[in-house]
Design an enzyme around this catalytic site. Structure first.
Site, PDB file in Angstrom:
ATOM      1  N   LEU A 137      24.789  -3.802 148.682  1.00  0.00           N
ATOM      2  CA  LEU A 137      24.425  -4.669 147.561  1.00  0.00           C
ATOM      3  C   LEU A 137      23.540  -5.835 148.034  1.00  0.00           C
ATOM      4  CD1 LEU A 137      25.101  -5.915 144.672  1.00  0.00           C
ATOM      5  CD2 LEU A 137      27.080  -6.946 145.802  1.00  0.00           C
ATOM      6  N   HIS A 160      32.725 -26.882 140.054  1.00  0.00           N
ATOM      7  CA  HIS A 160      31.782 -26.150 140.909  1.00  0.00           C
ATOM      8  C   HIS A 160      32.531 -25.434 142.039  1.00  0.00           C
ATOM      9  CE1 HIS A 160      28.643 -27.865 138.599  1.00  0.00           C
ATOM     10  NE2 HIS A 160      28.770 -29.102 139.062  1.00  0.00           N
ATOM     11  N   ASP A 216      27.542 -20.458 134.170  1.00  0.00           N
ATOM     12  CA  ASP A 216      27.575 -21.751 133.468  1.00  0.00           C
ATOM     13  C   ASP A 216      28.994 -22.068 132.990  1.00  0.00           C
ATOM     14  OD1 ASP A 216      26.482 -24.064 132.473  1.00  0.00           O
ATOM     15  OD2 ASP A 216      25.969 -23.182 130.528  1.00  0.00           O
TER      16      ASP A 216
HETATM   17  C1  IPE Z   1      21.711 -23.137 134.061  1.00  0.00           C
HETATM   18  O1  IPE Z   1      22.755 -23.880 133.574  1.00  0.00           O
HETATM   19  C2  IPE Z   1      21.568 -23.355 135.530  1.00  0.00           C
HETATM   20  C3  IPE Z   1      22.663 -22.845 136.358  1.00  0.00           C
HETATM   21  C4  IPE Z   1      23.699 -22.193 135.930  1.00  0.00           C
HETATM   22  C5  IPE Z   1      22.516 -23.074 137.761  1.00  0.00           C
HETATM   23  P1  IPE Z   1      22.514 -25.300 132.920  1.00  0.00           P
HETATM   24  O2  IPE Z   1      23.860 -25.792 132.526  1.00  0.00           O
HETATM   25  O3  IPE Z   1      21.739 -26.168 133.838  1.00  0.00           O
HETATM   26  O4  IPE Z   1      21.616 -24.932 131.659  1.00  0.00           O
HETATM   27  P2  IPE Z   1      21.353 -25.765 130.335  1.00  0.00           P
HETATM   28  O5  IPE Z   1      20.971 -27.150 130.767  1.00  0.00           O
HETATM   29  O6  IPE Z   1      22.649 -25.771 129.592  1.00  0.00           O
HETATM   30  O7  IPE Z   1      20.290 -25.046 129.628  1.00  0.00           O
HETATM   31  C1  IPE Z   2      26.810 -24.504 135.927  1.00  0.00           C
HETATM   32  O1  IPE Z   2      27.792 -25.238 135.325  1.00  0.00           O
HETATM   33  C2  IPE Z   2      26.568 -24.912 137.360  1.00  0.00           C
HETATM   34  C3  IPE Z   2      25.324 -25.639 137.546  1.00  0.00           C
HETATM   35  C4  IPE Z   2      24.433 -25.853 136.625  1.00  0.00           C
HETATM   36  C5  IPE Z   2      25.060 -26.156 138.871  1.00  0.00           C
HETATM   37  P1  IPE Z   2      27.497 -26.598 134.617  1.00  0.00           P
HETATM   38  O2  IPE Z   2      27.602 -27.712 135.611  1.00  0.00           O
HETATM   39  O3  IPE Z   2      26.192 -26.555 133.899  1.00  0.00           O
HETATM   40  O4  IPE Z   2      28.677 -26.660 133.595  1.00  0.00           O
HETATM   41  P2  IPE Z   2      28.624 -27.169 132.104  1.00  0.00           P
HETATM   42  O5  IPE Z   2      27.596 -26.366 131.385  1.00  0.00           O
HETATM   43  O6  IPE Z   2      28.260 -28.622 132.155  1.00  0.00           O
HETATM   44  O7  IPE Z   2      29.985 -26.932 131.600  1.00  0.00           O
HETATM   45 MG    MG Z   3      25.722 -25.953 132.017  1.00  0.00          MG
END
Ligand code: IPE
Ligand code: IPE
Ligand code: MG
Length: 632
Positions: free
Chosen positions: A506, A412, A395
């Protein structure tokens, strides 16, 4: 014929009829059988009256506990005093911890544990059941002190009666009646009280039979109230003085136990062989009571054996009747284990052989992973302190990009580089399973342009991983749903799984369009479908059987769940697999992470104490042997 003179070939047929074909497993059951024979004269005699599958269950449950008890008793150099007690406790706890680990992984090398786990899976016994048994052993080590009969009964009600009910429900299944212990107790008014009385009778008899052993350890296994009623001094008992008051007490207690047995008729709805076995069990206990009441003073010095002639009057006719009953009413066990009762759900899931690959093959990458540009090397983490499965919520991509004035999509893309580096680091440190959250079922709520770019970046990342993975012997798996995913994303995921299916290093599980609730719901739906079609017996649905319906059935429990980006939540990630995961939340955004963060996280994990619902038992922490690993 005495049990020890029974030809060996005979046991082969018992194992075959009990559905046990694997030689290692047979060896485990045989060790349990021998432990039952040498420590449970009555239990062993009665087990021989039961149909083979039940006989094996009795050996595994009774014999394993006795074998563990013996191990705790005899291994080591200490013979008495507090040091001996501490040594016993440590050996016992080590065995129990190893059992828990083997049960979680459905594998192991210790033959007795293998037999016990096979019985748990076959009969769908919940792990708490075993822990009740283990608690008994722990109590044996410390010695139990009961002030009153009330306390003594309460202890039996708490520890021993649930065991008896569980065993009762196991026997009922032999009559084709699936019944949970609670249902059994509630079905007929007074049943629970009758079970409790029967259990009290057995334990009072055993307390007298084991008196000499307990006195050896400095324990008096009777409530103080019983001694006071009879005018027996505790000190006299410990000194083994056979006073007239003591003799009267033993005869009175034997009468009491006999009365309790008289109040508990054998339940009527049973397989005839099981009814015979239970009848013989209570007859043999009565015989035991009569024997010990004849010579109370001898009890102070040794365990009384059943008189041979009386045994012979009782057992051979019972065996002949039991053999006839088993012939007339054949009894086949429906194995509750995942392998036998729950077919693999359709889909990309691969075969069950995964878990049984030799570790050496899994640990041998074809080419070495690329080192980190800084030259950093992985820390030395002792094998037993290593997590087997690390799961990462990657995240913080969006915030990383926004903080740099870049579009979220750049975050990303940068996150993909971080993942590639972490995979190399996972290989370097020798991790077996790495699962990464790439896209959740909830992420569909994001704006269309971000979804669009994610659906472009994810297959790109997968192809990069695929190119890297094959030479590194990394296997790629996909956990998630097909629905809503663009066809090219599904195709890339399926291709990645297929191309790397023979890689034994792995395992990296890409969680794409993954949601924990969706996974569990889909599993439940498929299970219900199979139950309705008669492919699985609802009574045989265990946690192990259920797990076969998850997206990647052989994915082991998550040991360490890591989340980058500063949020302290798990966001629907692997709830089934991560129930006992250690959680670690890092403030770093995912694109800023690399393999060194994974290594540091593993070091932190290695210093955690995992309990799985128990309380700390030993003075040493499980990973205290991590000499040289700096505390984080
Ligand atoms: C969780 O992250 C999903 C992924 C990392 C793919 P999110 O950014 O979607 O989670 P929330 O919305 O903060 O809980
Ligand atoms: C995680 O990073 C990747 C996905 C959920 C696809 P985020 O896109 O949720 O990044 P933040 O949390 O908004 O910074
Ligand atoms: Mg996020």
């Amino acid at each position: 014929m005495s049990p020890s003179a029974v030809p060996r070939a005979r046991w082969g047929s018992v194992y075959r009829r009990g559905g046990v074909h694997d030689p290692a497993l047979r060896h485990g059951y045989d060790m349990c059988r021998r432990a039952t024979r040498s420590t449970g004269e009555i239990e062993y005699a009665v087990s021989l009256l039961l149909p083979p599958p039940l006989r094996l269950a009795v050996w595994a449950l009774y014999g394993a506990v006795r074998a563990v008890d013996d191990l705790a008793d005899t291994v080591g150099t200490e013979t008495h005093g507090a040091a001996a007690g501490a040594g016993r406790v440590e050996r016992l706890e080590a065995w129990i911890a190893a059992f828990d680990a083997d049960l979680r992984e459905g594998a192991g090398t210790d033959p007795v544990r293998l037999a016990l786990i096979d019985t748990m899976l076959t009969w769908n016994l919940p792990p708490e059941f075993l822990h009740t048994l283990f608690e008994e052993l722990r109590q044996d080590v410390h010695g139990r002190h009961f002030a009153t009969w009330g306390e003594w009964r309460r202890y039996n009600g708490l520890v021993n009666t649930p065991l008896a009910l569980r065993t009762g429900s196991l026997l009922l299944r032999a009559a084709g009646l699936p019944a949970e212990p609670e249902a059994l107790a509630a079905a007929v008014p007074g049943t629970a009280a009758a079970w409790q009385t029967a259990v009290d009778a057995v334990y009072l008899t055993d307390a007298l039979v084991d008196l000499a052993d307990d006195l050896d350890r400095g324990h008096v296994p009777l409530p103080q109230e019983a001694l006071d009623e009879a005018g027996v001094r505790r000190a006299d008992l410990l000194e083994r003085r056979g006073t007239p008051a003591y003799e009267r007490m033993v005869r009175d207690l034997a009468d009491r136990a006999r009365n309790w047995f008289d109040r508990t008729p054998v339940p009527p709805v049973l397989h005839p062989a099981v009814g015979l076995a239970l009848g013989a069990y209570s007859d043999l206990y009565r015989l035991r009571l009569a024997t010990l009441a004849r010579d109370p003073v001898a009890l102070l010095h040794r365990r009384p054996a059943l008189p041979r002639l009386a045994r012979l009057r009782l057992l051979p006719p019972a065996r002949a009747r039991a053999a006839l009953a088993c012939g007339l009413y054949p009894f086949t066990v429906v194995r509750g284990s995942a392998t036998a009762s729950a077919p693999l759900p359709p889909g990309p899931a691969l075969g069950p052989a995964e878990g049984s690959r030799p570790t050496a093959a899994r640990r041998q990458p074809v080419t070495a992973p690329a080192p980190h540009p800084s030259g950093a090397r992985p820390p030395e983490v002792p094998t037993r302190a290593m997590p087997r499965h690390v799961a990462i919520v990657m995240d913080g991509n969006g915030r990383w990009a926004t903080a740099r004035g870049l579009p979220r999509t750049d975050g990303h893309r940068a996150g993909a580089d971080a993942l590639i580096d972490v995979v190399h680091g996972a290989l370097e440190i020798g991790l077996d399973y790495l699962s990464v959250y790439m896209f959740s079922t909830e992420n569909w709520k994001r704006p269309a342009d971000e979804l669009h770019s994610l659906m472009y970046e994810i297959p790109q990342l997968l192809r990069r991983l695929l190119d890297d993975c094959r030479p590194l012997n990394v296997r790629l798996r996909w956990a998630g749903q097909r629905s809503r995913l663009p066809a090219d994303v599904v195709d890339t995921l399926v291709e990645a799984e297929q191309t790397t299916r023979d890689c034994g290093g792995l395992t990296v599980t890409a969680c794409v369009n993954y949601g924990g609730r969706a996974e569990i719901t889909a599993a439940a739906a498929q299970l219900a479908h199979d139950a309705a079609a008669g492919r699985i017996d609802p009574a045989a649905v265990s946690e192990h059987a259920f797990a076969r319906y998850l997206h990647v059935p052989e994915l082991p429990d998550v040991d360490l769940l890591l989340r980058s980006g500063g949020e302290r939540r798990t966001s629907n990630f692997l709830p089934w697999q991560a129930t006992y995961a250690e959680l670690l939340f890092l403030d770093t955004c995912w694109p800023d992470m690399d393999r060194r963060d994974l290594w540091r996280a593993i070091e932190q994990y290695a210093h955690r104490t995992r309990r799985y619902g128990t309380v700390p038992r030993t003075r040493t922490r499980p990973h205290d042997d991590l000499a040289g690993v700096p505390a984080p």
